[in-house]
Design a protein around this motif. Structure first.
Motif, PDB file in Angstrom:
ATOM      1  N   PHE A  80       0.831  -1.211   0.000  1.00  0.00           N
ATOM      2  CA  PHE A  80       0.000   0.000   0.000  1.00  0.00           C
ATOM      3  C   PHE A  80       0.866   1.262   0.000  1.00  0.00           C
ATOM      4  CE2 PHE A  80      -3.566  -2.547   2.202  1.00  0.00           C
ATOM      5  CZ  PHE A  80      -4.012  -2.995   0.959  1.00  0.00           C
ATOM      6  N   GLY A  81       2.025   1.202   0.671  1.00  0.00           N
ATOM      7  CA  GLY A  81       2.930   2.337   0.647  1.00  0.00           C
ATOM      8  C   GLY A  81       3.472   2.603  -0.745  1.00  0.00           C
ATOM      9  N   ARG A  82       3.821   1.535  -1.467  1.00  0.00           N
ATOM     10  CA  ARG A  82       4.318   1.695  -2.839  1.00  0.00           C
ATOM     11  C   ARG A  82       3.213   2.267  -3.745  1.00  0.00           C
ATOM     12  NH1 ARG A  82       8.467  -0.549  -5.437  1.00  0.00           N
ATOM     13  NH2 ARG A  82       9.534   0.350  -3.622  1.00  0.00           N
ATOM     14  N   TYR A  83       2.008   1.782  -3.609  1.00  0.00           N
ATOM     15  CA  TYR A  83       0.894   2.319  -4.390  1.00  0.00           C
ATOM     16  C   TYR A  83       0.645   3.790  -4.060  1.00  0.00           C
ATOM     17  CZ  TYR A  83      -0.890  -1.806  -6.846  1.00  0.00           C
ATOM     18  OH  TYR A  83      -1.044  -2.865  -7.718  1.00  0.00           O
ATOM     19  N   ALA A  84       0.767   4.139  -2.789  1.00  0.00           N
ATOM     20  CA  ALA A  84       0.585   5.542  -2.399  1.00  0.00           C
ATOM     21  C   ALA A  84       1.688   6.413  -2.987  1.00  0.00           C
ATOM     22  CB  ALA A  84       0.563   5.661  -0.881  1.00  0.00           C
ATOM     23  N   SER A  85       2.919   5.907  -2.998  1.00  0.00           N
ATOM     24  CA  SER A  85       4.035   6.659  -3.576  1.00  0.00           C
ATOM     25  C   SER A  85       3.796   6.930  -5.055  1.00  0.00           C
ATOM     26  CB  SER A  85       5.346   5.888  -3.399  1.00  0.00           C
ATOM     27  OG  SER A  85       5.650   5.695  -2.040  1.00  0.00           O
ATOM     28  N   ILE A  86       3.384   5.913  -5.779  1.00  0.00           N
ATOM     29  CA  ILE A  86       3.143   6.069  -7.214  1.00  0.00           C
ATOM     30  C   ILE A  86       1.950   6.996  -7.460  1.00  0.00           C
ATOM     31  CG2 ILE A  86       2.573   4.860  -9.344  1.00  0.00           C
ATOM     32  CD1 ILE A  86       5.413   4.418  -8.321  1.00  0.00           C
ATOM     33  N   ALA A  87       0.943   6.931  -6.592  1.00  0.00           N
ATOM     34  CA  ALA A  87      -0.211   7.831  -6.742  1.00  0.00           C
ATOM     35  C   ALA A  87       0.215   9.285  -6.543  1.00  0.00           C
ATOM     36  CB  ALA A  87      -1.305   7.451  -5.749  1.00  0.00           C
ATOM     37  N   LEU A  88       1.050   9.543  -5.536  1.00  0.00           N
ATOM     38  CA  LEU A  88       1.551  10.902  -5.315  1.00  0.00           C
ATOM     39  C   LEU A  88       2.422  11.361  -6.478  1.00  0.00           C
ATOM     40  CD1 LEU A  88       2.477  10.694  -1.522  1.00  0.00           C
ATOM     41  CD2 LEU A  88       0.573  11.961  -2.538  1.00  0.00           C
ATOM     42  N   LEU A  89       3.231  10.462  -6.994  1.00  0.00           N
ATOM     43  CA  LEU A  89       4.073  10.798  -8.140  1.00  0.00           C
ATOM     44  C   LEU A  89       3.212  11.112  -9.368  1.00  0.00           C
ATOM     45  CD1 LEU A  89       6.954  11.027  -9.229  1.00  0.00           C
ATOM     46  CD2 LEU A  89       6.869   8.586  -9.770  1.00  0.00           C
ATOM     47  N   THR A  90       2.129  10.371  -9.521  1.00  0.00           N
ATOM     48  CA  THR A  90       1.222  10.608 -10.644  1.00  0.00           C
ATOM     49  C   THR A  90       0.533  11.965 -10.510  1.00  0.00           C
ATOM     50  OG1 THR A  90       0.820   8.221 -10.846  1.00  0.00           O
ATOM     51  CG2 THR A  90      -0.757   9.689 -11.910  1.00  0.00           C
ATOM     52  N   ALA A  91       0.123  12.302  -9.288  1.00  0.00           N
ATOM     53  CA  ALA A  91      -0.494  13.610  -9.067  1.00  0.00           C
ATOM     54  C   ALA A  91       0.494  14.736  -9.356  1.00  0.00           C
ATOM     55  CB  ALA A  91      -1.000  13.705  -7.628  1.00  0.00           C
ATOM     56  N   GLY A  92       1.747  14.559  -8.945  1.00  0.00           N
ATOM     57  CA  GLY A  92       2.766  15.557  -9.253  1.00  0.00           C
ATOM     58  C   GLY A  92       3.025  15.663 -10.739  1.00  0.00           C
ATOM     59  N   SER A  93       3.015  14.514 -11.421  1.00  0.00           N
ATOM     60  CA  SER A  93       3.209  14.504 -12.866  1.00  0.00           C
ATOM     61  C   SER A  93       2.065  15.227 -13.570  1.00  0.00           C
ATOM     62  CB  SER A  93       3.302  13.064 -13.366  1.00  0.00           C
ATOM     63  OG  SER A  93       3.324  13.004 -14.776  1.00  0.00           O
ATOM     64  N   LEU A  94       0.855  15.017 -13.085  1.00  0.00           N
ATOM     65  CA  LEU A  94      -0.308  15.705 -13.658  1.00  0.00           C
ATOM     66  C   LEU A  94      -0.171  17.214 -13.520  1.00  0.00           C
ATOM     67  CD1 LEU A  94      -3.250  15.642 -14.775  1.00  0.00           C
ATOM     68  CD2 LEU A  94      -4.023  15.432 -12.418  1.00  0.00           C
TER      69      LEU A  94
END
Length: 233
Positions: A80-94
């Motif tokens: 879940f931590g890895r998924y959260a990291s990628i979600a935050l990275l995706t939001a930053g990328s957006l």
């Protein structure tokens, strides 16, 4: 889960700084060829996908997957931590893609029309188009990551590199066959599609797309957690 997020971003710190510079350079060249719309979509999709595979490669290269088993972290917290990291990275990328895309369009709007290629014409780079293409790019890559991450979690980066492309090709082939067969929405669904396609209703379409992708991403996280609990190192 917080420990995983901090660890992931510490791992990617140098890579993200380099990637930021690459994105700016790519935006300058790609913006001239593809316009702000295509540039925003490409950057929105590029950053999180590269981040995901970089983290997976670092894990396997440095044996951090085994090291985490010695820490006071459950396997579900790791996933879940890895998924959260990628979600935050995706939001930053957006956010980055929107800033670059809207910035390119704004600068192009200040220049004489005769200086601009057709790809940068104001009519082809409206804010609505830029926002739509950015959300579309993020949505596509989020679904791709939702497919790839359970495989990476279960088999590791090396094996996943052989399995994920096969799955993606099968999904794309199925989608082409399904939508290429001429299937059209009917009844209430057809009316809904027509309503979303008119006026400012694209905002509802974008929100619906984000909601669907988010549900797929969350479901993928629970599948990956189940697979990771059964993985043997």
């Amino acid at each position: 889960m917080k420990a995983m997020i901090v660890s992931d971003f510490c791992t990617l710190r140098n890579a993200l700084l380099q990637l930021l510079g690459i994105c700016i350079v790519v935006a300058l060249f790609m913006g001239y060829v593809m316009g702000a719309v295509g540039t925003a979509a490409a950057i929105a999709a590029m950053v999180p996908f590269m981040g995901l595979f970089s983290l997976a490669a670092y894990d396997e290269q440095n044996n951090w997957e085994r090291f985490r088993l010695t820490l006071p972290l459950t396997r579900r917290q790791v996933v879940f931590g890895r998924y959260a990291s990628i979600a935050l990275l995706t939001a930053g990328s957006l956010t980055l893609a929107l800033v670059l895309g809207l910035g390119i369009a704004a600068v192009a709007g200040l220049l004489p029309t005769q200086w601009l290629p057709e790809s940068l014409s104001p009519a082809e780079n409206t804010p609505e188009m830029i926002v739509g293409s950015t959300i579309g790019g993020v949505s596509v890559v989020a679904i791709a990551m939702a497919v790839a991450m359970p495989v990476i979690t279960r088999f590791g980066m090396t094996k996943a590199a052989r399995i994920v492309p096969v799955i993606v090709v099968l999904v794309v082939a199925f989608a082409v066959a399904f939508f290429g067969s001429g299937i059209q929405p009917t009844g209430v669904l057809a009316d809904l599609v027509q309503w979303l396609d008119t006026g400012s209703n694209y905002l509802f379409l974008a929100a619906a797309l984000v909601a669907v992708v988010a549900l797929i991403y969350v479901a993928s996280a629970f599948v990956a957690a189940k697979l990771y609990e059964k993985r043997e190192f």
